[in-house]
Design a protein around this motif. Structure first.
Motif, PDB file in Angstrom:
ATOM      1  N   THR A  88      -9.521  82.679  58.851  1.00 14.79           N
ATOM      2  CA  THR A  88     -10.069  83.926  58.305  1.00 14.79           C
ATOM      3  C   THR A  88     -11.308  83.678  57.455  1.00 14.79           C
ATOM      4  N   GLY A  89     -11.573  82.421  57.125  1.00 10.68           N
ATOM      5  CA  GLY A  89     -12.717  82.112  56.268  1.00 10.68           C
ATOM      6  C   GLY A  89     -12.472  82.585  54.847  1.00 10.68           C
ATOM      7  N   GLY A  90     -13.295  82.143  53.960  1.00 10.50           N
ATOM      8  CA  GLY A  90     -13.157  82.559  52.581  1.00 10.50           C
ATOM      9  C   GLY A  90     -14.204  83.589  52.220  1.00 10.50           C
ATOM     10  N   PRO A  91     -14.195  83.992  50.980  1.00  7.03           N
ATOM     11  CA  PRO A  91     -15.211  84.956  50.570  1.00  7.03           C
ATOM     12  C   PRO A  91     -16.587  84.300  50.557  1.00  7.03           C
ATOM     13  N   PRO A  92     -17.633  85.107  50.685  1.00  3.73           N
ATOM     14  CA  PRO A  92     -18.982  84.539  50.616  1.00  3.73           C
ATOM     15  C   PRO A  92     -19.246  83.977  49.224  1.00  3.73           C
ATOM     16  N   PRO A  93     -20.219  83.090  49.104  1.00  2.00           N
ATOM     17  CA  PRO A  93     -20.521  82.526  47.786  1.00  2.00           C
ATOM     18  C   PRO A  93     -20.924  83.628  46.804  1.00  2.00           C
ATOM     19  N   LEU A  94     -20.651  83.356  45.548  1.00  2.00           N
ATOM     20  CA  LEU A  94     -21.017  84.283  44.482  1.00  2.00           C
ATOM     21  C   LEU A  94     -22.530  84.262  44.305  1.00  2.00           C
ATOM     22  N   GLY A  95     -23.156  85.392  44.473  1.00  4.06           N
ATOM     23  CA  GLY A  95     -24.608  85.470  44.352  1.00  4.06           C
ATOM     24  C   GLY A  95     -25.028  86.216  43.097  1.00  4.06           C
ATOM     25  N   PRO A  96     -26.327  86.380  42.911  1.00  8.08           N
ATOM     26  CA  PRO A  96     -26.845  87.072  41.720  1.00  8.08           C
ATOM     27  C   PRO A  96     -26.318  88.498  41.582  1.00  8.08           C
ATOM     28  N   ARG A  97     -26.163  89.193  42.698  1.00  5.49           N
ATOM     29  CA  ARG A  97     -25.661  90.576  42.651  1.00  5.49           C
ATOM     30  C   ARG A  97     -24.234  90.623  42.095  1.00  5.49           C
ATOM     31  N   GLU A  98     -23.389  89.693  42.538  1.00  2.62           N
ATOM     32  CA  GLU A  98     -22.008  89.662  42.052  1.00  2.62           C
ATOM     33  C   GLU A  98     -21.949  89.269  40.574  1.00  2.62           C
ATOM     34  N   ARG A  99     -22.779  88.309  40.187  1.00  2.00           N
ATOM     35  CA  ARG A  99     -22.823  87.909  38.773  1.00  2.00           C
ATOM     36  C   ARG A  99     -23.258  89.083  37.898  1.00  2.00           C
ATOM     37  N   GLN A 100     -24.249  89.817  38.362  1.00  2.00           N
ATOM     38  CA  GLN A 100     -24.737  90.969  37.618  1.00  2.00           C
ATOM     39  C   GLN A 100     -23.659  92.056  37.533  1.00  2.00           C
ATOM     40  N   ALA A 101     -22.954  92.301  38.640  1.00  2.00           N
ATOM     41  CA  ALA A 101     -21.883  93.298  38.651  1.00  2.00           C
ATOM     42  C   ALA A 101     -20.772  92.895  37.679  1.00  2.00           C
ATOM     43  N   PHE A 102     -20.437  91.609  37.662  1.00  4.71           N
ATOM     44  CA  PHE A 102     -19.406  91.130  36.735  1.00  4.71           C
ATOM     45  C   PHE A 102     -19.852  91.344  35.287  1.00  4.71           C
ATOM     46  N   ALA A 103     -21.071  90.924  34.973  1.00  2.00           N
ATOM     47  CA  ALA A 103     -21.580  91.058  33.610  1.00  2.00           C
ATOM     48  C   ALA A 103     -21.620  92.527  33.181  1.00  2.00           C
ATOM     49  N   ALA A 104     -21.987  93.415  34.104  1.00  2.30           N
ATOM     50  CA  ALA A 104     -22.048  94.845  33.785  1.00  2.30           C
ATOM     51  C   ALA A 104     -20.657  95.406  33.489  1.00  2.30           C
ATOM     52  N   GLU A 105     -19.664  95.048  34.314  1.00  5.82           N
ATOM     53  CA  GLU A 105     -18.293  95.527  34.061  1.00  5.82           C
ATOM     54  C   GLU A 105     -17.740  94.942  32.763  1.00  5.82           C
ATOM     55  N   LEU A 106     -18.030  93.677  32.502  1.00 10.50           N
ATOM     56  CA  LEU A 106     -17.596  93.060  31.255  1.00 10.50           C
ATOM     57  C   LEU A 106     -18.219  93.793  30.065  1.00 10.50           C
ATOM     58  N   ASP A 107     -19.508  94.055  30.128  1.00  9.32           N
ATOM     59  CA  ASP A 107     -20.180  94.781  29.040  1.00  9.32           C
ATOM     60  C   ASP A 107     -19.599  96.178  28.865  1.00  9.32           C
ATOM     61  N   ARG A 108     -19.275  96.838  29.957  1.00 13.97           N
ATOM     62  CA  ARG A 108     -18.674  98.174  29.890  1.00 13.97           C
ATOM     63  C   ARG A 108     -17.330  98.115  29.167  1.00 13.97           C
ATOM     64  N   TRP A 109     -16.511  97.114  29.510  1.00 11.28           N
ATOM     65  CA  TRP A 109     -15.205  96.965  28.853  1.00 11.28           C
ATOM     66  C   TRP A 109     -15.388  96.643  27.364  1.00 11.28           C
ATOM     67  N   LEU A 110     -16.322  95.760  27.060  1.00  9.90           N
ATOM     68  CA  LEU A 110     -16.569  95.415  25.663  1.00  9.90           C
ATOM     69  C   LEU A 110     -17.058  96.629  24.872  1.00  9.90           C
ATOM     70  N   ALA A 111     -17.901  97.463  25.473  1.00 10.49           N
ATOM     71  CA  ALA A 111     -18.404  98.662  24.795  1.00 10.49           C
ATOM     72  C   ALA A 111     -17.262  99.655  24.554  1.00 10.49           C
ATOM     73  N   GLN A 112     -16.370  99.828  25.507  1.00  6.86           N
ATOM     74  CA  GLN A 112     -15.224 100.722  25.333  1.00  6.86           C
ATOM     75  C   GLN A 112     -14.318 100.218  24.220  1.00  6.86           C
ATOM     76  N   ARG A 113     -14.179  98.918  24.144  1.00  3.67           N
ATOM     77  CA  ARG A 113     -13.348  98.300  23.103  1.00  3.67           C
ATOM     78  C   ARG A 113     -13.895  98.619  21.726  1.00  3.67           C
ATOM     79  N   SER A 114     -15.224  98.603  21.574  1.00  2.00           N
ATOM     80  CA  SER A 114     -15.797  98.770  20.249  1.00  2.00           C
ATOM     81  C   SER A 114     -15.830 100.226  19.768  1.00  2.00           C
ATOM     82  N   VAL A 115     -15.698 101.198  20.693  1.00  4.11           N
ATOM     83  CA  VAL A 115     -15.754 102.582  20.272  1.00  4.11           C
ATOM     84  C   VAL A 115     -14.383 103.201  20.072  1.00  4.11           C
ATOM     85  N   ARG A 116     -13.363 102.502  20.413  1.00  4.96           N
ATOM     86  CA  ARG A 116     -12.016 103.089  20.271  1.00  4.96           C
ATOM     87  C   ARG A 116     -11.480 102.925  18.892  1.00  4.96           C
TER      88      ARG A 116
END
Length: 158
Positions: free
Chosen positions: A130-158
């Protein structure tokens, strides 16, 4: 004023298969916002010296790291994992699960993800490559960082 639960939120990382580039993003974020970050793995990992970053080494074995995370995670915590069954358990504890590609696991998409995972496992069990997932590229790193920042921002306003 933040409630007491937001002050105690943590980030947990299923670190056995977490890409180094994602760990580096997490290290920087944990230091920047002073949030406890714990990496859990069954093999040694290097972590930078820090007041907020910890490493928990668990014994080798199937799902030992997953069990350690589930035993410690609290509602509202963030768990970074590629492991879909672990993500399902994390959601049951009302924590947030995020994969290294920046995709959130949710109650709405969990059944489909578990079904696809089981299907792919059956194919591999039948000898089909079945093969594995494609390598992690800049788009995936950016998406991860954006979701992490979103979670961190929600944490600080609650």
């Amino acid at each position: 004023m933040p409630d007491s639960s937001s002050a105690t939120r943590r980030i947990w990382v299923d670190a056995d298969a977490c890409p180094v580039v994602i760990r580096d993003i997490l290290f920087r974020a944990a230091e920047r916002v002073t949030i406890p970050l714990t990496l859990v793995a069954n093999h040694g990992l290097r972590v930078p010296p820090s007041r907020v970053i910890r490493f928990l080494q668990v014994p080798p074995g199937l799902d030992v790291a997953d069990s350690a995370i589930v035993a410690r995670v609290s509602a509202g915590d963030l768990v970074v994992t590629q492991d879909i069954p672990l993500a399902a358990l994390v959601l049951e504890k009302r924590a947030v699960a995020l994969n290294p590609r920046g995709q959130l696991y949710t109650p709405d998409n969990m059944a489909e993800r578990l079904s696809m995972r089981n299907f792919m496992e059956e194919l591999r069990g039948a000898g089909i490559q079945t093969g594995g997932p494609p390598p992690l590229g800049p788009r995936e790193r950016q998406a991860f960082a954006a979701e992490l920042d979103r979670w961190l921002a929600q944490r600080s306003v609650r």
